[in-house]
Scaffold this motif. Structure first.
Motif, PDB file in Angstrom:
ATOM      1  N   GLU A  25      -5.199  -1.995  -4.924  1.00 43.66           N
ATOM      2  CA  GLU A  25      -6.453  -2.729  -5.140  1.00 43.66           C
ATOM      3  C   GLU A  25      -6.258  -4.225  -4.887  1.00 43.66           C
ATOM      4  O   GLU A  25      -7.094  -4.875  -4.244  1.00 43.66           O
ATOM      5  CB  GLU A  25      -6.946  -2.494  -6.562  1.00 43.66           C
ATOM      6  CG  GLU A  25      -8.305  -3.128  -6.849  1.00 43.66           C
ATOM      7  CD  GLU A  25      -8.802  -2.823  -8.248  1.00 43.66           C
ATOM      8  OE1 GLU A  25      -9.846  -3.381  -8.626  1.00 43.66           O
ATOM      9  OE2 GLU A  25      -8.153  -2.030  -8.961  1.00 43.66           O
TER      10      GLU A  25
ATOM     11  N   ALA B 116      -4.443   3.074   2.876  1.00 41.71           N
ATOM     12  CA  ALA B 116      -4.566   3.126   1.418  1.00 41.71           C
ATOM     13  C   ALA B 116      -5.002   4.518   0.956  1.00 41.71           C
ATOM     14  O   ALA B 116      -4.444   5.072  -0.003  1.00 41.71           O
ATOM     15  CB  ALA B 116      -5.554   2.067   0.940  1.00 41.71           C
ATOM     16  N   ALA B 117      -5.980   5.103   1.636  1.00 40.02           N
ATOM     17  CA  ALA B 117      -6.456   6.435   1.263  1.00 40.02           C
ATOM     18  C   ALA B 117      -5.346   7.469   1.392  1.00 40.02           C
ATOM     19  O   ALA B 117      -5.150   8.312   0.508  1.00 40.02           O
ATOM     20  CB  ALA B 117      -7.650   6.825   2.130  1.00 40.02           C
TER      21      ALA B 117
ATOM     22  N   LYS C 250      -8.898  -9.154   2.696  1.00 34.38           N
ATOM     23  CA  LYS C 250     -10.175  -9.751   3.075  1.00 34.38           C
ATOM     24  C   LYS C 250     -10.003 -11.177   3.596  1.00 34.38           C
ATOM     25  O   LYS C 250     -10.889 -11.707   4.278  1.00 34.38           O
ATOM     26  CB  LYS C 250     -11.135  -9.744   1.888  1.00 34.38           C
ATOM     27  CG  LYS C 250     -11.532  -8.342   1.421  1.00 34.38           C
ATOM     28  CD  LYS C 250     -12.421  -8.410   0.188  1.00 34.38           C
ATOM     29  CE  LYS C 250     -12.779  -7.011  -0.308  1.00 34.38           C
ATOM     30  NZ  LYS C 250     -13.603  -7.053  -1.553  1.00 34.38           N
TER      31      LYS C 250
ATOM     32  N   ILE D  65       0.827  -1.207   0.000  1.00 34.85           N
ATOM     33  CA  ILE D  65       0.000   0.000   0.000  1.00 34.85           C
ATOM     34  C   ILE D  65       0.861   1.256   0.000  1.00 34.85           C
ATOM     35  O   ILE D  65       0.527   2.256  -0.649  1.00 34.85           O
ATOM     36  CB  ILE D  65      -0.950  -0.015   1.213  1.00 34.85           C
ATOM     37  CG1 ILE D  65      -1.995  -1.130   1.033  1.00 34.85           C
ATOM     38  CG2 ILE D  65      -1.620   1.332   1.412  1.00 34.85           C
ATOM     39  CD1 ILE D  65      -2.831  -1.393   2.261  1.00 34.85           C
TER      40      ILE D  65
ATOM     41  N   MET E 122      -5.879  -4.825  -1.086  1.00 36.72           N
ATOM     42  CA  MET E 122      -7.129  -4.751  -0.342  1.00 36.72           C
ATOM     43  C   MET E 122      -7.965  -6.010  -0.540  1.00 36.72           C
ATOM     44  O   MET E 122      -8.685  -6.445   0.369  1.00 36.72           O
ATOM     45  CB  MET E 122      -7.917  -3.511  -0.753  1.00 36.72           C
ATOM     46  CG  MET E 122      -7.203  -2.186  -0.459  1.00 36.72           C
ATOM     47  SD  MET E 122      -6.599  -2.022   1.240  1.00 36.72           S
ATOM     48  CE  MET E 122      -8.146  -2.015   2.134  1.00 36.72           C
ATOM     49  N   GLU E 123      -7.869  -6.611  -1.717  1.00 35.19           N
ATOM     50  CA  GLU E 123      -8.555  -7.889  -1.936  1.00 35.19           C
ATOM     51  C   GLU E 123      -7.937  -8.969  -1.073  1.00 35.19           C
ATOM     52  O   GLU E 123      -8.639  -9.790  -0.467  1.00 35.19           O
ATOM     53  CB  GLU E 123      -8.476  -8.282  -3.417  1.00 35.19           C
ATOM     54  CG  GLU E 123      -9.438  -7.524  -4.313  1.00 35.19           C
ATOM     55  CD  GLU E 123     -10.886  -7.793  -3.949  1.00 35.19           C
ATOM     56  OE1 GLU E 123     -11.235  -8.969  -3.686  1.00 35.19           O
ATOM     57  OE2 GLU E 123     -11.672  -6.819  -3.899  1.00 35.19           O
TER      58      GLU E 123
ATOM     59  N   ASP F  47      -5.440  -0.895  10.107  1.00 33.34           N
ATOM     60  CA  ASP F  47      -6.367  -0.053   9.343  1.00 33.34           C
ATOM     61  C   ASP F  47      -5.810   0.152   7.933  1.00 33.34           C
ATOM     62  O   ASP F  47      -5.289   1.212   7.587  1.00 33.34           O
ATOM     63  CB  ASP F  47      -6.567   1.287  10.048  1.00 33.34           C
ATOM     64  CG  ASP F  47      -7.542   2.192   9.299  1.00 33.34           C
ATOM     65  OD1 ASP F  47      -8.291   1.676   8.435  1.00 33.34           O
ATOM     66  OD2 ASP F  47      -7.544   3.412   9.565  1.00 33.34           O
ATOM     67  N   LEU F  48      -5.947  -0.869   7.117  1.00 42.08           N
ATOM     68  CA  LEU F  48      -5.380  -0.820   5.772  1.00 42.08           C
ATOM     69  C   LEU F  48      -6.157   0.133   4.859  1.00 42.08           C
ATOM     70  O   LEU F  48      -5.576   0.738   3.961  1.00 42.08           O
ATOM     71  CB  LEU F  48      -5.354  -2.227   5.174  1.00 42.08           C
ATOM     72  CG  LEU F  48      -4.489  -3.244   5.939  1.00 42.08           C
ATOM     73  CD1 LEU F  48      -4.528  -4.599   5.235  1.00 42.08           C
ATOM     74  CD2 LEU F  48      -3.057  -2.753   6.072  1.00 42.08           C
ATOM     75  N   GLU F  49      -7.457   0.257   5.097  1.00 36.35           N
ATOM     76  CA  GLU F  49      -8.242   1.175   4.267  1.00 36.35           C
ATOM     77  C   GLU F  49      -7.795   2.628   4.474  1.00 36.35           C
ATOM     78  O   GLU F  49      -7.658   3.397   3.520  1.00 36.35           O
ATOM     79  CB  GLU F  49      -9.731   1.027   4.572  1.00 36.35           C
ATOM     80  CG  GLU F  49     -10.328  -0.287   4.083  1.00 36.35           C
ATOM     81  CD  GLU F  49     -11.829  -0.339   4.276  1.00 36.35           C
ATOM     82  OE1 GLU F  49     -12.380   0.662   4.791  1.00 36.35           O
ATOM     83  OE2 GLU F  49     -12.439  -1.356   3.914  1.00 36.35           O
ATOM     84  N   GLY F  50      -7.586   2.980   5.726  1.00 38.42           N
ATOM     85  CA  GLY F  50      -7.113   4.334   6.022  1.00 38.42           C
ATOM     86  C   GLY F  50      -5.730   4.576   5.447  1.00 38.42           C
ATOM     87  O   GLY F  50      -5.455   5.647   4.883  1.00 38.42           O
TER      88      GLY F  50
ATOM     89  N   HIS G 250      -9.261  -6.142  13.802  1.00 41.33           N
ATOM     90  CA  HIS G 250      -8.203  -5.135  13.806  1.00 41.33           C
ATOM     91  C   HIS G 250      -7.552  -4.978  15.168  1.00 41.33           C
ATOM     92  O   HIS G 250      -6.318  -4.901  15.275  1.00 41.33           O
ATOM     93  CB  HIS G 250      -8.763  -3.780  13.351  1.00 41.33           C
ATOM     94  CG  HIS G 250      -9.044  -3.723  11.883  1.00 41.33           C
ATOM     95  ND1 HIS G 250      -9.381  -2.557  11.239  1.00 41.33           N
ATOM     96  CD2 HIS G 250      -9.053  -4.689  10.929  1.00 41.33           C
ATOM     97  CE1 HIS G 250      -9.568  -2.799   9.956  1.00 41.33           C
ATOM     98  NE2 HIS G 250      -9.393  -4.087   9.754  1.00 41.33           N
TER      99      HIS G 250
END
Length: 299
Positions: free
Chosen positions: A105, A153-154, A112, A96, A108-109, A148-151, A118
């Motif tokens: 992308e 990544a953003a 899952k 990331i 993030m897959e 917190d991989l989504e954070g 977390h």
């Protein structure tokens, strides 16, 4: 027969208008409201200052003729902690941090497939850091928001975007003094730095006000310049956090222009609302300077 307005009255009207409403200026000078409106309109002093805006504008984005760098390959997954899920998160974080949307992308897959919550992953990584760094009271801080991989990544995608924009606007000169910074340095030449590396705000304000052609004339001008400094900082910070502030003269200018938000009267409700939104995008109304700006807006 209407009495002609003297040059002294005209100057008084323009000076008062910077801090008072049109009706208040009329009452203070004894001139008819219509006359005040005409003097202000014809002066041009309360229109956006195009010369000022041209100086405080980032260079345009240029399309590079260089070959676009290839997307990096996935880094190899390594055994770091011995905990398979924690090591998987560390690997995904390294992917990331490339900032490459295509790789992120895929990361993030893959994320899952990690089943542990977390907070559990964060605790396991924190325990590892404490165990491998005995006596280091700051070691555990590296585990904050670890999973917190989504954070992440953003933030990584935005940082990559800013780096790309910085190169497109400045090439190899992102950290060179811009024309606006050179202007500030020359305007404040001779002022001595104080103990904390800043310049005296009153001395700086006097110097800047002595150069009226480059002053913001409206609150919209102020917001334009403040946004310039904010954008320049973000572009530099995305590349090097330690070199993103620019020269102290630029910081003095930023502080000076912010202070003008409490001096220049809003031309209309929309301009006042734009300044209020600017305050709220920061830390809200929480200082004497902010209160002064709010008082100016509501008049």
């Amino acid at each position: 027969m209407k009495q002609p307005v003297s040059e002294e009255q005209r100057r008084q009207v323009l000076d008062l208008r910077r801090r008072h409403s049109l009706r208040e200026v009329a009452e203070a000078t004894g001139l008819p409201l219509g006359t005040v409106k005409t003097l202000v309109s014809r002066s041009g002093a309360f229109r956006d200052n195009d010369q000022h805006r041209n100086l405080f504008t980032l260079p345009p984005i240029k399309v590079s003729s260089e070959t676009v760098p290839s997307v990096p390959e996935l880094p190899p997954q390594e055994v770091v902690t011995g905990d398979k899920e924690v090591d998987a998160v560390l690997w995904l974080r390294s992917i990331i941090n490339t900032g490459q949307a295509a790789l992120i992308e895929r990361a993030m897959e893959a994320a899952k497939r990690i089943k542990a919550p977390h907070d559990v992953l964060e605790k396991r990584y924190r325990d590892y850091l404490i165990a491998t760094n005995p006596g280091n009271v700051f070691a555990a801080l590296s585990s904050f928001d670890f999973a917190d991989l989504e954070g992440l990544a953003a933030r990584s995608i935005e940082k990559h975007r800013l780096r790309t924009e910085g190169r497109a606007r400045f090439g190899d000169h992102l950290f060179s003094d811009t024309p606006a910074e050179v202007f500030c340095i020359e305007a404040l030449e001779g002022l001595k730095l104080e103990q904390l590396g800043s310049l005296d705000s009153e001395d700086a304000a006097a110097r800047f006000k002595a150069l009226p052609d480059w002053l913001p004339q409206t609150l919209a001008d102020c917001l334009w310049e403040l946004d310039y400094w904010r954008q320049l900082y973000r572009l530099r910070n995305a590349v090097d956090r330690d070199c993103s502030d620019g020269p102290p003269e630029a910081s003095a200018r930023d502080y000076f222009v912010f202070g003008l938000l409490a001096e220049i009267r809003p031309r209309n409700k929309d301009e006042a609302k734009a300044v209020f939104r600017h305050l709220m995008r920061g830390n809200g109304i929480n200082s004497e300077e902010d209160e002064a700006i709010l008082d100016n807006l509501i008049g």
